[in-house]
Scaffold this active site. Sequence first.
Site, PDB file in Angstrom:
ATOM      1  N   ASP A  12       0.886  -1.167   0.000  1.00 26.65           N
ATOM      2  CA  ASP A  12       0.000   0.000   0.000  1.00 26.65           C
ATOM      3  C   ASP A  12       0.917   1.207   0.000  1.00 26.65           C
ATOM      4  O   ASP A  12       1.635   1.444   0.976  1.00 26.65           O
ATOM      5  CB  ASP A  12      -0.877  -0.057   1.263  1.00 26.65           C
ATOM      6  CG  ASP A  12      -1.846   1.116   1.358  1.00 26.65           C
ATOM      7  OD1 ASP A  12      -1.595   2.158   0.714  1.00 26.65           O
ATOM      8  OD2 ASP A  12      -2.822   0.996   2.111  1.00 26.65           O
ATOM      9  N   ASN A 105      16.346  -7.815  -0.207  1.00 22.47           N
ATOM     10  CA  ASN A 105      15.102  -8.556  -0.075  1.00 22.47           C
ATOM     11  C   ASN A 105      14.037  -7.656   0.553  1.00 22.47           C
ATOM     12  O   ASN A 105      14.345  -6.907   1.472  1.00 22.47           O
ATOM     13  CB  ASN A 105      15.405  -9.744   0.859  1.00 22.47           C
ATOM     14  CG  ASN A 105      14.351 -10.799   0.786  1.00 22.47           C
ATOM     15  OD1 ASN A 105      13.193 -10.525   1.069  1.00 22.47           O
ATOM     16  ND2 ASN A 105      14.751 -11.989   0.396  1.00 22.47           N
ATOM     17  N   TYR A 229       0.054  -0.588  15.061  1.00 20.14           N
ATOM     18  CA  TYR A 229      -0.804  -0.728  13.892  1.00 20.14           C
ATOM     19  C   TYR A 229      -0.427   0.295  12.835  1.00 20.14           C
ATOM     20  O   TYR A 229      -0.385   1.487  13.106  1.00 20.14           O
ATOM     21  CB  TYR A 229      -2.278  -0.542  14.284  1.00 20.14           C
ATOM     22  CG  TYR A 229      -3.185  -0.596  13.080  1.00 20.14           C
ATOM     23  CD1 TYR A 229      -3.370  -1.793  12.398  1.00 20.14           C
ATOM     24  CD2 TYR A 229      -3.821   0.540  12.613  1.00 20.14           C
ATOM     25  CE1 TYR A 229      -4.176  -1.855  11.276  1.00 20.14           C
ATOM     26  CE2 TYR A 229      -4.640   0.495  11.494  1.00 20.14           C
ATOM     27  CZ  TYR A 229      -4.809  -0.702  10.834  1.00 20.14           C
ATOM     28  OH  TYR A 229      -5.603  -0.762   9.725  1.00 20.14           O
ATOM     29  N   LYS A 232      -3.370  -2.935   7.812  1.00 22.10           N
ATOM     30  CA  LYS A 232      -3.395  -4.402   7.884  1.00 22.10           C
ATOM     31  C   LYS A 232      -2.408  -4.997   6.891  1.00 22.10           C
ATOM     32  O   LYS A 232      -1.935  -4.317   5.986  1.00 22.10           O
ATOM     33  CB  LYS A 232      -4.805  -4.909   7.571  1.00 22.10           C
ATOM     34  CG  LYS A 232      -5.615  -5.224   8.820  1.00 22.10           C
ATOM     35  CD  LYS A 232      -5.067  -6.424   9.606  1.00 22.10           C
ATOM     36  CE  LYS A 232      -5.833  -6.638  10.897  1.00 22.10           C
ATOM     37  NZ  LYS A 232      -5.069  -7.047  12.031  1.00 22.10           N
ATOM     38  N   GLN A 242      -4.936 -27.770 -11.565  1.00 22.88           N
ATOM     39  CA  GLN A 242      -5.114 -28.840 -12.555  1.00 22.88           C
ATOM     40  C   GLN A 242      -3.953 -29.848 -12.576  1.00 22.88           C
ATOM     41  O   GLN A 242      -2.907 -29.619 -11.981  1.00 22.88           O
ATOM     42  CB  GLN A 242      -5.302 -28.247 -13.968  1.00 22.88           C
ATOM     43  CG  GLN A 242      -6.414 -27.218 -14.086  1.00 22.88           C
ATOM     44  CD  GLN A 242      -7.827 -27.777 -13.935  1.00 22.88           C
ATOM     45  OE1 GLN A 242      -8.706 -27.086 -13.513  1.00 22.88           O
ATOM     46  NE2 GLN A 242      -8.040 -29.037 -14.281  1.00 22.88           N
ATOM     47  N   SER A 243      -4.179 -30.925 -13.312  1.00 18.03           N
ATOM     48  CA  SER A 243      -3.181 -31.975 -13.571  1.00 18.03           C
ATOM     49  C   SER A 243      -2.391 -32.364 -12.326  1.00 18.03           C
ATOM     50  O   SER A 243      -1.197 -32.144 -12.255  1.00 18.03           O
ATOM     51  CB  SER A 243      -2.195 -31.540 -14.654  1.00 18.03           C
ATOM     52  OG  SER A 243      -2.858 -31.002 -15.737  1.00 18.03           O
ATOM     53  N   ARG A 266      -9.974   0.106  10.389  1.00 10.39           N
ATOM     54  CA  ARG A 266      -8.826   0.291  11.284  1.00 10.39           C
ATOM     55  C   ARG A 266      -8.153  -1.022  11.660  1.00 10.39           C
ATOM     56  O   ARG A 266      -7.485  -1.114  12.703  1.00 10.39           O
ATOM     57  CB  ARG A 266      -9.249   1.061  12.559  1.00 10.39           C
ATOM     58  CG  ARG A 266      -9.781   2.445  12.230  1.00 10.39           C
ATOM     59  CD  ARG A 266     -10.449   3.130  13.417  1.00 10.39           C
ATOM     60  NE  ARG A 266     -11.190   4.287  12.940  1.00 10.39           N
ATOM     61  CZ  ARG A 266     -10.664   5.501  12.787  1.00 10.39           C
ATOM     62  NH1 ARG A 266      -9.409   5.715  13.075  1.00 10.39           N
ATOM     63  NH2 ARG A 266     -11.392   6.485  12.339  1.00 10.39           N
TER      64      ARG A 266
HETATM   65  P1  13P Z   1      -5.278  -0.731   4.768  1.00  8.24           P
HETATM   66  O1  13P Z   1      -4.481  -1.704   5.585  1.00  8.24           O
HETATM   67  O2  13P Z   1      -5.905  -1.390   3.583  1.00  8.24           O
HETATM   68  O3  13P Z   1      -4.431   0.441   4.382  1.00  8.24           O
HETATM   69  O4  13P Z   1      -6.476  -0.213   5.632  1.00  8.24           O
HETATM   70  C1  13P Z   1      -6.183   0.473   6.795  1.00  8.24           C
HETATM   71  C2  13P Z   1      -7.358   0.902   7.598  1.00  8.24           C
HETATM   72  O5  13P Z   1      -7.146   1.338   8.701  1.00  8.24           O
HETATM   73  C3  13P Z   1      -8.707   0.794   7.060  1.00  8.24           C
HETATM   74  O6  13P Z   1      -9.670   1.327   7.899  1.00  8.24           O
HETATM   75  P1  13P Z   2      -7.067 -32.252 -14.422  1.00  6.23           P
HETATM   76  O1  13P Z   2      -6.534 -33.507 -15.007  1.00  6.23           O
HETATM   77  O2  13P Z   2      -6.475 -31.028 -15.056  1.00  6.23           O
HETATM   78  O3  13P Z   2      -6.920 -32.174 -12.953  1.00  6.23           O
HETATM   79  O4  13P Z   2      -8.627 -32.219 -14.822  1.00  6.23           O
HETATM   80  C1  13P Z   2      -9.622 -32.257 -13.880  1.00  6.23           C
HETATM   81  C2  13P Z   2     -10.747 -31.433 -14.330  1.00  6.23           C
HETATM   82  O5  13P Z   2     -10.794 -30.907 -15.431  1.00  6.23           O
HETATM   83  C3  13P Z   2     -11.781 -31.206 -13.339  1.00  6.23           C
HETATM   84  O6  13P Z   2     -12.489 -30.028 -13.545  1.00  6.23           O
HETATM   85 MG    MG Z   3      -4.232   1.929   3.125  1.00  7.22          MG
HETATM   86 MG    MG Z   4      -5.038  -2.316   1.958  1.00  2.00          MG
END
Ligand code: 13P
Ligand code: 13P
Ligand code: MG
Ligand code: MG
Length: 372
Positions: A12, A105, A229, A232, A242-243, A266
């Site tokens: 955010d 990182n 805080y 969030k 699948q598969s 909040r």
């Molecule tokens: P966000 O974590 O999405 O920024 O929301 C914070 C918040 O306090 C919403 O009321």
């Molecule tokens: P998969 O072999 O891709 O898992 O197929 C299963 C399927 O299509 C169920 O919706």
């Molecule tokens: Mg926010």
């Molecule tokens: Mg948010």
Amino acid sequence: MVKTTVSIIKADIGSLAGHSIVPKPLMELAERKLAEGVETGIINSYYVFNAGDDLELLMTHFKGVDNEEVHGLAWETFKAAAEKAKALKLYGAGQDLLKDAFSGNVRGLGPGVAEMEFEERPSDPIVVFAADKTEPSAFNYLLYKVFADPFNTAGLVIDPRMVDGFEFDVLDAIENRVVTLKTPEEAYMLLALIGTTERYIVWKVRRASDGEIAAVSSTTKLSLIAGKYVGKDDPVCLVRAQSGFPALGEILAPLLHTYLVSGWMRGSHWGPLMPVGLKDSRCTIFDGPPRIVALGIQVADGKLVSDDDGRPLINDLLADPAFDLARREALELASALRRMGEFEPARLGPQAMEYTTLPLVLKKLEERFKEV
Ligand code: 13P
Ligand code: 13P
Ligand code: MG
Ligand code: MG
């Protein structure tokens, strides 16, 4: 064979008119930055979207998880977007960038990240989940249903590649340690842990028969980084389909109904998770209700499968009217909970409230308490 990595890194970095949406100029800036990342060979492809007020950078590359260049690109993108948000005086500009120094990182710096590296199958469908106004353990229920509940996932019973079950890595966010539990044998113990959503987060899921990665979710707890805080920890999650993995429809089936998650106004209230399409990823009533979006994507040769002009093909899964029932249930639950105002259980319990501004209010009362 070279392995493909799918990374979603989000933060955010400022939003329009409170904590509601990421405005267009920030999305466009992020797109330009990631296009540069493709040109300079850091990533192979990307898609930028928003989950409410969270800027989501979906990227594919050959560099593996926790790669310095890829994380650096995301970090630089967030920094530039935060600068722009500050210049525009958007709300909460730079909200999730909690530290200044990038050292290889983004983990621990504020942004949320989910990444998986794998050898591509002949066809590799993936579901990308992103939620706003909630926290990473919001996926605990969904991931349990998808990978451990045969009443949800028929493949656990019918597909010979899945009958051996799955391994869940569960993070203890307080003690910063991890434990691996295997289903179906340890399903009850798994539930004993991950039902405690304020502490335990399903981090990774692997197929038991061969250890192949099946799902990964972000685990950032901003309050544990900042000590208070600061918004969030709106989470992201990647699930392979699948598969030999759950079918797309099994991954989405838990969202036939809503369920309660912590967050909302909040970050201090229980609220119903509302599945929505990308255009409805906009938190409004009481800063919510908490929203979840899901993108169906495919990867091929290290890239998001794209159209002839190079635009990634995105299946905006929760835009489907099939989720109308869950949306309706979410509004009904929202209405019931909001009628309760600041009374528990509409409001979170005292432990979760420790990180909010409530203790400052209670402190004001402290000296007026008398012994009885
Ligand atoms: P966000 O974590 O999405 O920024 O929301 C914070 C918040 O306090 C919403 O009321
Ligand atoms: P998969 O072999 O891709 O898992 O197929 C299963 C399927 O299509 C169920 O919706
Ligand atoms: Mg926010
Ligand atoms: Mg948010």
